[in-house]
Design a protein around this motif. Structure first.
Motif, PDB file in Angstrom:
ATOM      1  N   UNK A 125       0.751  -1.161  -0.138  1.00  0.00           N
ATOM      2  CA  UNK A 125       0.053   0.055   0.066  1.00  0.00           C
ATOM      3  C   UNK A 125       0.922   1.305   0.091  1.00  0.00           C
ATOM      4  N   UNK A 126       0.715   2.171  -0.927  1.00  0.00           N
ATOM      5  CA  UNK A 126       1.719   3.096  -1.191  1.00  0.00           C
ATOM      6  C   UNK A 126       0.844   4.663  -1.012  1.00  0.00           C
ATOM      7  N   UNK A 127       1.445   5.388  -0.465  1.00  0.00           N
ATOM      8  CA  UNK A 127       0.834   6.809  -0.376  1.00  0.00           C
ATOM      9  C   UNK A 127      -0.509   7.001   0.531  1.00  0.00           C
ATOM     10  N   UNK A 129      -2.183   4.336   1.476  1.00  0.00           N
ATOM     11  CA  UNK A 129      -3.231   3.269   0.715  1.00  0.00           C
ATOM     12  C   UNK A 129      -3.825   3.970  -0.328  1.00  0.00           C
ATOM     13  N   UNK A 130      -3.522   4.992  -0.869  1.00  0.00           N
ATOM     14  CA  UNK A 130      -4.124   5.702  -2.143  1.00  0.00           C
ATOM     15  C   UNK A 130      -4.080   4.651  -3.463  1.00  0.00           C
ATOM     16  N   UNK A 131      -2.538   4.021  -3.365  1.00  0.00           N
ATOM     17  CA  UNK A 131      -2.345   3.059  -4.499  1.00  0.00           C
ATOM     18  C   UNK A 131      -2.115   1.582  -3.800  1.00  0.00           C
ATOM     19  N   UNK A 132      -2.596   0.658  -4.411  1.00  0.00           N
ATOM     20  CA  UNK A 132      -2.466  -0.810  -3.891  1.00  0.00           C
ATOM     21  C   UNK A 132      -1.911  -1.783  -4.938  1.00  0.00           C
ATOM     22  N   UNK A 133      -0.851  -2.576  -4.636  1.00  0.00           N
ATOM     23  CA  UNK A 133      -0.290  -3.359  -5.465  1.00  0.00           C
ATOM     24  C   UNK A 133      -0.317  -4.680  -4.992  1.00  0.00           C
ATOM     25  N   UNK A 134      -0.266  -5.765  -5.479  1.00  0.00           N
ATOM     26  CA  UNK A 134      -0.127  -7.185  -5.077  1.00  0.00           C
ATOM     27  C   UNK A 134       0.939  -7.941  -5.569  1.00  0.00           C
ATOM     28  N   UNK A 135       1.957  -8.378  -4.672  1.00  0.00           N
ATOM     29  CA  UNK A 135       3.230  -9.100  -5.087  1.00  0.00           C
ATOM     30  C   UNK A 135       2.760 -10.578  -5.881  1.00  0.00           C
ATOM     31  N   UNK A 146       1.291  -6.649  -9.182  1.00  0.00           N
ATOM     32  CA  UNK A 146       0.265  -6.360  -9.834  1.00  0.00           C
ATOM     33  C   UNK A 146      -0.430  -5.101  -9.244  1.00  0.00           C
ATOM     34  N   UNK A 147      -0.797  -4.040 -10.173  1.00  0.00           N
ATOM     35  CA  UNK A 147      -1.503  -2.807  -9.635  1.00  0.00           C
ATOM     36  C   UNK A 147      -3.013  -3.279  -9.430  1.00  0.00           C
ATOM     37  N   UNK A 148      -3.473  -2.964  -8.256  1.00  0.00           N
ATOM     38  CA  UNK A 148      -4.795  -3.365  -7.985  1.00  0.00           C
ATOM     39  C   UNK A 148      -5.444  -1.888  -7.920  1.00  0.00           C
ATOM     40  N   UNK A 149      -5.053  -0.790  -7.252  1.00  0.00           N
ATOM     41  CA  UNK A 149      -5.404   0.429  -7.584  1.00  0.00           C
ATOM     42  C   UNK A 149      -4.482   1.298  -7.903  1.00  0.00           C
ATOM     43  N   UNK A 150      -4.696   1.962  -8.747  1.00  0.00           N
ATOM     44  CA  UNK A 150      -3.382   2.872  -9.576  1.00  0.00           C
ATOM     45  C   UNK A 150      -3.701   4.234  -9.257  1.00  0.00           C
ATOM     46  N   UNK A 151      -2.934   4.997  -9.849  1.00  0.00           N
ATOM     47  CA  UNK A 151      -2.661   6.446  -9.795  1.00  0.00           C
ATOM     48  C   UNK A 151      -1.415   6.931  -9.821  1.00  0.00           C
ATOM     49  N   UNK A 152      -1.159   8.262  -9.687  1.00  0.00           N
ATOM     50  CA  UNK A 152      -0.052   8.750  -9.663  1.00  0.00           C
ATOM     51  C   UNK A 152       0.978   8.737  -8.572  1.00  0.00           C
ATOM     52  N   UNK A 153       2.153   8.196  -8.664  1.00  0.00           N
ATOM     53  CA  UNK A 153       3.275   8.036  -7.587  1.00  0.00           C
ATOM     54  C   UNK A 153       4.314   8.646  -8.027  1.00  0.00           C
ATOM     55  N   UNK A 154       4.813   9.509  -6.813  1.00  0.00           N
ATOM     56  CA  UNK A 154       5.917  10.316  -6.856  1.00  0.00           C
ATOM     57  C   UNK A 154       6.866   9.948  -5.868  1.00  0.00           C
ATOM     58  N   UNK A 155       8.049  10.589  -5.820  1.00  0.00           N
ATOM     59  CA  UNK A 155       9.206  10.246  -4.957  1.00  0.00           C
ATOM     60  C   UNK A 155       8.956  10.160  -3.338  1.00  0.00           C
ATOM     61  N   UNK A 157       7.267   8.242  -1.315  1.00  0.00           N
ATOM     62  CA  UNK A 157       5.721   8.111  -0.920  1.00  0.00           C
ATOM     63  C   UNK A 157       6.114   6.739   0.163  1.00  0.00           C
ATOM     64  N   UNK A 158       5.259   6.894   1.301  1.00  0.00           N
ATOM     65  CA  UNK A 158       5.230   5.672   2.217  1.00  0.00           C
ATOM     66  C   UNK A 158       4.913   4.522   1.675  1.00  0.00           C
ATOM     67  N   UNK A 159       5.516   3.386   2.228  1.00  0.00           N
ATOM     68  CA  UNK A 159       4.809   1.944   1.686  1.00  0.00           C
ATOM     69  C   UNK A 159       4.444   1.399   2.803  1.00  0.00           C
ATOM     70  N   UNK A 160       3.250   0.875   2.846  1.00  0.00           N
ATOM     71  CA  UNK A 160       2.866  -0.068   4.197  1.00  0.00           C
ATOM     72  C   UNK A 160       2.642  -1.581   3.446  1.00  0.00           C
ATOM     73  N   UNK A 161       2.886  -2.592   4.300  1.00  0.00           N
ATOM     74  CA  UNK A 161       2.739  -3.727   4.227  1.00  0.00           C
ATOM     75  C   UNK A 161       1.983  -4.775   5.181  1.00  0.00           C
TER      76      UNK A 161
END
Length: 471
Positions: A125-127, A129-135, A146-155, A157-161
């Motif tokens: 989960x990035x930014x 939780x605004x962006x969600x990807x699955x390993x 794989x991108x589950x929820x996309x959007x704009x990603x910038x330098x 940004x925090x990542x939650x696992x």
């Protein structure tokens, strides 16, 4: 200065309220404990705030708590080649370790512990939780997701696992240095960020010892799986709903909050509910109705304290935010439903003499409509056992330890007073009565219930209850 409420207020210090005059304003508005957030600000600024709070404390003659909140490990993406990248649902994105070969669209993730612990099916989960990807696939120094929820990603940004337990200490090199600095200053509480397992508390306790109380911040799902052990090893708990709300479903947060508050009350540990309680007051002089209800819910749950973060640290209306929180607490505690709800949530008593004495004192004080319960406590445990009952009678904690008096600024319903040791029983009774009168808890003909341990000044000896009428 006696508060006309039971629950306590914690306020974060930042650019909006770091000057001595504003700190005094916030204390007078209702702050009981000030939070120094070491994720931001320079050490010399924190030292200046600490000195100003201690000067305020000496001037007003009341203990004021200071909580040092450590930053903890922050998982962030690195620097993107073009500064930003737009990703779309269904795409496969490659993350690479620092120094690994990467194509233009690969995302740097300079945290080897992530690659060591992640597994197919785990979420990133990035930014917030605004962006969600699955390993999907793991390689030696990279992974595909794989991108589950996309959007704009910038330098950066925090990542939650949320589904990954990282082999990572909650104490970074910066945290260890900040911790030693704060302990030299003389903070009362240390909040440990991103606790995952009981061993994290043991590591921190080894560094802190008894120099400050240890607060476990609950913001990782892994912590919820071992919560009873984590609570047992901590001195207090913070329900940090920001990161916790990113890593577990939003709809699960309210129930988890109630579980945590109840578990802490059962364990006789103060619990703070934090994050976005009056968030709109960062830029508005009034909260939303939902925010007011959120604060009230924490009070109905029986939380010891509620906390302001950005509202007081960087908001435009720090004083109004504290005043609003104070008003919401007082209104909630006066509501006709409050007492029945809090009593219904009361945990069963532990079958030990100290708990039995505390419960008896609380029940006796309520039965005779005493003006106050005066408790002699060296480390604060007896006061906490009484507060666990959430009595409808004020608790006046008299302690020979200034450290204890300050830490009790987090404990529900407790007004702490620093006093020198008593030497005999009659002196104890006399001082209890005079303190209750001086602090405006009692007046002539009122009854006070006195709780103490005989012999004096020995922790864990709570064994005596006395009822006395004020002359």
């Amino acid at each position: 200065m006696r508060r006309s409420r039971r629950a306590k207020i914690v306020a974060t210090v930042g650019p909006a309220c770091c000057e001595p005059k504003m700190l005094r304003t916030l204390f007078e508005a209702g702050v009981d404990t000030f939070r120094l957030n070491f994720s931001h600000g320079a050490r010399e600024d924190h030292a200046a705030v600490h000195a100003a709070i201690r000067a305020l404390e000496a001037e007003i003659g009341r203990p004021v708590g200071i909580l040092l909140d450590l930053q903890g490990p922050k998982i962030r993406i690195g620097t993107l080649r073009d500064g930003s990248l737009t990703i779309a649902a269904g795409e496969t994105i490659r993350f690479v370790q620092e120094g690994a070969d990467r194509d233009r669209d690969a995302i740097p993730l300079p945290h080897p512990e992530v690659f060591a612990a992640a597994a197919p099916g785990h979420d990133l989960l990035i930014d917030d939780g605004r962006l969600c990807l699955r390993v999907k696939t793991l390689f030696r120094d990279s992974l595909e997701a794989e991108v589950i929820v996309g959007g704009k990603l910038s330098n950066h940004k925090g990542v939650n696992l949320p589904g990954t337990i990282l082999d990572l200490s909650p104490l970074t090199a910066k945290d260890r240095s900040d911790l030693e600095f704060g302990l030299r200053l003389g903070v009362d509480w240390v909040a440990l960020s991103f606790v995952q397992r009981p061993g994290d508390l043991i590591e921190a306790r080894g560094l802190i010892g008894e120099r400050a109380g240890l607060v476990a911040k609950i913001e990782k799902p892994a912590a919820l799986d071992r919560i009873d052990d984590i609570i047992a090893l901590s001195d207090a708990v913070m329900v940090a709903r920001g990161d916790l709300g990113v890593e577990i479903p939003h709809e699960d947060v309210p129930g988890r909050q109630k579980e945590l508050v109840r578990a802490c009350r059962l364990a006789v540990k103060p619990v703070i509910v934090a994050t976005q309680m009056l968030d709109s007051m960062v830029s508005s002089p009034a909260p939303t109705r939902a925010e007011a209800s959120d604060v009230a819910t924490a009070i109905y749950d029986g939380a010891d304290a509620v906390m302001l973060s950005a509202e007081s640290a960087v908001g435009r209306y720090p004083r109004q935010a504290v005043e609003m929180m104070d008003r919401i607490i007082r209104s909630t505690e006066r509501h006709k439903m409050y007492r029945s709800i809090v009593d219904a949530l009361r945990p069963d008593e532990e079958q030990t003499p100290p708990h039995a004495v505390a419960a008896a004192a609380a029940g006796l004080a309520s039965a005779i409509h005493a003006a106050a319960i005066v408790v002699y406590t060296s480390g604060g445990t007896t006061a906490a056992r009484i507060a666990r009952r959430r009595p409808d009678v004020p608790v006046l904690a008299v302690t020979p330890s200034s450290d204890t008096a300050r830490r009790l600024c987090l404990l529900w319903g407790t007004h702490s007073v620093f006093s020198s040791d008593v030497n005999n029983y009659e002196e104890m009774v006399s001082r209890a009565v005079s303190t209750a009168v001086r602090e405006r808890f009692a007046e002539s003909l009122d009854h006070v219930v006195i709780v103490a341990g005989i012999p004096f000044a020995q922790a864990g000896t709570t064994n005596n209850i006395r009822v006395i009428a004020v002359p």
